[in-house]
Design an enzyme around this catalytic site. Structure first.
Site, PDB file in Angstrom:
ATOM      1  N   LYS A  16       0.827  -1.216   0.000  1.00 49.13           N
ATOM      2  CA  LYS A  16       0.000   0.000   0.000  1.00 49.13           C
ATOM      3  C   LYS A  16       0.862   1.268   0.000  1.00 49.13           C
ATOM      4  O   LYS A  16       0.598   2.211  -0.754  1.00 49.13           O
ATOM      5  CB  LYS A  16      -0.928   0.003   1.241  1.00 49.13           C
ATOM      6  CG  LYS A  16      -1.899  -1.181   1.268  1.00 49.13           C
ATOM      7  CD  LYS A  16      -2.684  -1.222   2.561  1.00 49.13           C
ATOM      8  CE  LYS A  16      -1.897  -1.606   3.773  1.00 49.13           C
ATOM      9  NZ  LYS A  16      -1.416  -3.010   3.804  1.00 49.13           N
ATOM     10  N   GLN A 226      -3.374  -2.320   7.181  1.00 47.66           N
ATOM     11  CA  GLN A 226      -3.731  -3.745   7.284  1.00 47.66           C
ATOM     12  C   GLN A 226      -4.413  -4.187   5.985  1.00 47.66           C
ATOM     13  O   GLN A 226      -4.095  -3.652   4.944  1.00 47.66           O
ATOM     14  CB  GLN A 226      -4.617  -4.015   8.513  1.00 47.66           C
ATOM     15  CG  GLN A 226      -3.889  -3.866   9.859  1.00 47.66           C
ATOM     16  CD  GLN A 226      -3.731  -2.428  10.304  1.00 47.66           C
ATOM     17  OE1 GLN A 226      -4.689  -1.709  10.427  1.00 47.66           O
ATOM     18  NE2 GLN A 226      -2.505  -2.003  10.557  1.00 47.66           N
TER      19      GLN A 226
HETATM   20  P1  GDP Z   1       2.245  -2.259   3.049  1.00 46.13           P
HETATM   21  O1  GDP Z   1       2.151  -2.489   4.513  1.00 46.13           O
HETATM   22  O2  GDP Z   1       1.012  -2.696   2.320  1.00 46.13           O
HETATM   23  O3  GDP Z   1       2.632  -0.854   2.681  1.00 46.13           O
HETATM   24  O4  GDP Z   1       3.404  -3.216   2.530  1.00 46.13           O
HETATM   25  P2  GDP Z   1       4.845  -3.467   3.232  1.00 46.13           P
HETATM   26  O5  GDP Z   1       5.697  -2.278   3.027  1.00 46.13           O
HETATM   27  O6  GDP Z   1       4.679  -3.942   4.631  1.00 46.13           O
HETATM   28  O7  GDP Z   1       5.353  -4.732   2.425  1.00 46.13           O
HETATM   29  C1  GDP Z   1       5.538  -4.700   1.050  1.00 46.13           C
HETATM   30  C2  GDP Z   1       7.000  -5.078   0.770  1.00 46.13           C
HETATM   31  O8  GDP Z   1       7.152  -5.405  -0.595  1.00 46.13           O
HETATM   32  C3  GDP Z   1       7.964  -3.925   1.018  1.00 46.13           C
HETATM   33  O9  GDP Z   1       9.195  -4.441   1.428  1.00 46.13           O
HETATM   34  C4  GDP Z   1       8.086  -3.283  -0.363  1.00 46.13           C
HETATM   35  O10 GDP Z   1       9.301  -2.576  -0.543  1.00 46.13           O
HETATM   36  C5  GDP Z   1       8.022  -4.492  -1.246  1.00 46.13           C
HETATM   37  N1  GDP Z   1       7.410  -4.300  -2.571  1.00 46.13           N
HETATM   38  C6  GDP Z   1       6.373  -3.496  -2.926  1.00 46.13           C
HETATM   39  N2  GDP Z   1       6.026  -3.704  -4.213  1.00 46.13           N
HETATM   40  C7  GDP Z   1       6.854  -4.646  -4.688  1.00 46.13           C
HETATM   41  C8  GDP Z   1       6.962  -5.312  -5.954  1.00 46.13           C
HETATM   42  O11 GDP Z   1       6.207  -5.102  -6.891  1.00 46.13           O
HETATM   43  N3  GDP Z   1       7.954  -6.266  -6.066  1.00 46.13           N
HETATM   44  C9  GDP Z   1       8.797  -6.564  -5.041  1.00 46.13           C
HETATM   45  N4  GDP Z   1       9.716  -7.505  -5.248  1.00 46.13           N
HETATM   46  N5  GDP Z   1       8.714  -5.962  -3.842  1.00 46.13           N
HETATM   47  C10 GDP Z   1       7.750  -5.019  -3.662  1.00 46.13           C
HETATM   48  P1  IMO Z   2       0.130  -3.066   7.206  1.00 49.69           P
HETATM   49  O1  IMO Z   2      -0.620  -1.748   7.220  1.00 49.69           O
HETATM   50  C1  IMO Z   2       0.181  -7.293   8.334  1.00 49.69           C
HETATM   51  C2  IMO Z   2      -1.796  -8.338  12.119  1.00 49.69           C
HETATM   52  C3  IMO Z   2      -0.946  -8.804  13.274  1.00 49.69           C
HETATM   53  C4  IMO Z   2      -1.905  -9.736  13.972  1.00 49.69           C
HETATM   54  C5  IMO Z   2      -3.243  -9.021  13.811  1.00 49.69           C
HETATM   55  C6  IMO Z   2      -3.653  -8.181  15.019  1.00 49.69           C
HETATM   56  O2  IMO Z   2       1.606  -2.901   7.243  1.00 49.69           O
HETATM   57  O3  IMO Z   2      -0.356  -3.932   6.100  1.00 49.69           O
HETATM   58  P2  IMO Z   2      -2.823  -5.862  16.023  1.00 49.69           P
HETATM   59  O4  IMO Z   2      -1.468  -5.439  16.519  1.00 49.69           O
HETATM   60  O5  IMO Z   2      -3.354  -5.014  14.914  1.00 49.69           O
HETATM   61  O6  IMO Z   2      -3.826  -6.037  17.129  1.00 49.69           O
HETATM   62  O7  IMO Z   2      -2.577  -7.351  15.420  1.00 49.69           O
HETATM   63  O8  IMO Z   2      -3.088  -8.177  12.670  1.00 49.69           O
HETATM   64  N1  IMO Z   2      -1.401  -7.013  11.543  1.00 49.69           N
HETATM   65  C7  IMO Z   2      -0.809  -6.864  10.364  1.00 49.69           C
HETATM   66  N2  IMO Z   2      -0.371  -7.789   9.471  1.00 49.69           N
HETATM   67  N3  IMO Z   2       0.270  -5.972   8.056  1.00 49.69           N
HETATM   68  C8  IMO Z   2      -0.190  -5.041   8.923  1.00 49.69           C
HETATM   69  O9  IMO Z   2      -0.237  -3.732   8.629  1.00 49.69           O
HETATM   70  C9  IMO Z   2      -0.717  -5.473  10.161  1.00 49.69           C
HETATM   71  N4  IMO Z   2      -1.225  -4.850  11.248  1.00 49.69           N
HETATM   72  C10 IMO Z   2      -1.653  -5.800  12.078  1.00 49.69           C
HETATM   73  O10 IMO Z   2       0.225  -9.481  12.815  1.00 49.69           O
HETATM   74  O11 IMO Z   2      -1.994 -10.948  13.286  1.00 49.69           O
END
Ligand code: GDP
Ligand code: IMO
Ligand code: MG
Length: 432
Positions: A16, A226
């Protein structure tokens, strides 16, 4: 003008943050509507990586973009100060571009203790929370005991705070939690100090701001945290977070009427991941799961926890698209599957009683190892066996990959408008 929403269709970590950063220059405002520091949103550009937790992912966009932390968010002043100070050190003029809702709820040090005590009480049945006090803070909000950001402007805040803390301490005592009073006193002092920093920001009734902005022709992108399968109502309850992560959450979390909503961007990975406990029908417990984790660097952005990995689940995805009314899909991380000969996609579940369904069921059970009690039924598609990460145009993508996208669109009924082929801002294809 309408407000668009971007939210996760799976169990979080879909990417995201990356896509909000990519789309932000097209908007006047980026607004977070729920969640808190349980989120970890990764942005990569110019060789640098940034992880945002409570602050919207529009802060790096060039131009006069306002970022909002909405009323639906829960804010930990200590973590906020740390995150904000790092951004300011990076040259982001956060005091200028950020507005925080006075109606957002505050995460207190004792909320974290309650989170930990609740998990300890559940033992093996624990949720596997992020430990940030999210559940107890939302519980206080719903039971009408919460402290809000606007309360820190009250002359009697110290008394309001002490009453809330003492109530938490009584609950902790009833839970037989062992409290390190010295550590708590230190954390409380740090928390109270961080409030000074929080007071230096624009704290306001952001619902007025967003509605006036739309009426004046400004555009808004609402950033989810999330994912839909972690939603308090529609996720795999009780293994969920404590807020509405779905599109409806943007309305309540910002004060926007449903008639104000335009596009709903639903973001998903070419496979699935999940952190923490709870059912995960397509989870892979074998070398393929390991391979996805290793190539996709599937470790928590904040906690570093291993993310559980599995094949794409169209049963869950269709359910998410339905609940959110997604108008556009965003496909992430397909590059992680570049070297796979065969790509599996779950199209239906066989339930424990033998019946087959393509509708997401009321409850997916799971055993002590976390294995779900439904059997996924898979289609197998040919892999594209090409490095797609260098592609910047749709025409540069191999035919097998384009067929894979067409297959998803056919089964989900919504077009894929953006394809991400790597973590960097530039590694993005916006389809015309
Ligand atoms: P969010 O919480 O939804 O913002 O996602 P996160 O940042 O927790 O996890 C997504 C991970 O995938 C991060 O390490 C990004 O840098 C990486 N990422 C995002 N888009 C891509 C993609 O298209 N390819 C690869 N290989 N990595 C990506
Ligand atoms: P983003 O925005 C993935 C999961 C936790 C746990 C459950 C409840 O980065 O996608 P909490 O601390 O919210 O009460 O935990 O939700 N969880 C996530 N998993 N990405 C997240 O956020 C999360 N935020 C909470 O691992 O299973
Ligand atoms: Mg994340």
């Amino acid at each position: 003008m309408k407000a668009d929403i971007l939210l996760g269709l799976q169990w979080g970590d879909e990417g995201k943050g990356k896509i909000v950063d990519v789309l932000a220059p097209d908007y006047d405002i980026v607004a977070r509507f729920q969640g808190g520091p349980n989120a970890g949103h990764t942005l990569e550009f110019d060789g640098h990586k940034h992880i945002l937790r409570s602050i919207p992912s529009g802060v790096f966009a060039k131009g006069a973009i306002t970022n909002i932390i909405g009323n639906g968010v829960v804010l930990d002043p200590v973590l906020f100060r740390k995150e904000a100070a790092e951004l300011e050190a990076d040259g982001v003029d956060l005091h200028e571009i950020l507005r925080i809702s006075k109606k957002a709820h505050l995460i207190m040090p004792t909320h974290r203790l309650l989170d930990a005590a609740g998990e300890a009480q559940m033992g093996a049945g624990k949720i596997g929370t992020t430990g940030k006090g999210i559940g107890p803070t939302y519980s206080d909000k719903i039971s009408r005991h919460g402290l809000r950001v606007g309360d820190i402007l009250d002359d009697n805040f110290d008394t309001i705070y002490a009453a809330a803390r003492d109530r938490h301490l009584r609950t902790l005592k009833n839970m037989d939690a062992v409290i390190d009073t010295e550590a708590l006193a230190k954390n409380e002092q740090e928390w109270l100090d961080a409030l000074e920093y929080l007071r230096s920001f624009n704290l306001s009734d952001t619902e007025h701001y967003v509605n006036k902005a739309l009426s004046n022709g400004n555009s808004i992108l609402c950033e989810g945290a999330q994912g839909t399968m972690l939603d308090i109502d529609f996720g795999s309850y009780p293994f969920v977070t404590s807020s509405n992560t779905v599109a409806a959450g943007a309305c309540t979390g910002l004060g926007l009427a449903p008639s104000r909503i335009g596009k709903v961007y639903g973001i998903f990975k070419a496979y699935c991941t999940r952190v923490g406990s709870g059912p995960f029908p397509t989870e892979l417990f074998d070398a393929t799961g390991e391979e996805i984790r290793s190539i996709g660097h599937e470790y928590g952005a904040v906690t570093g926890r291993e993310r559980r990995c599995g094949w794409l689940d169209l049963v869950a995805l269709r359910y998410s698209v339905m609940i959110n009314g997604a108008t556009d899909l965003i496909l992430m991380k397909s590059d992680v599957l570049d070297t796979f000969d065969t790509i599996k996609v779950c199209t239906a579940y066989r339930l424990p009683d033998g019946t087959v369904t393509s509708d997401f069921p009321y409850c997916v059970g799971h055993n002590a190892e976390g294995k779900a009690d439904v059997e996924p039924i898979y289609d197998e598609l040919p892999g594209w066996l090409t490095d797609i990460s260098a592609a910047r145009r749709e025409s540069e993508l191999p035919q097998a990959f384009r067929d894979y996208i067409a297959y998803i669109e056919k089964h989900v009924g919504v077009p894929v408008s953006i394809i991400s082929v790597g973590p960097d801002r530039e590694e993005t294809i916006v389809r015309s």
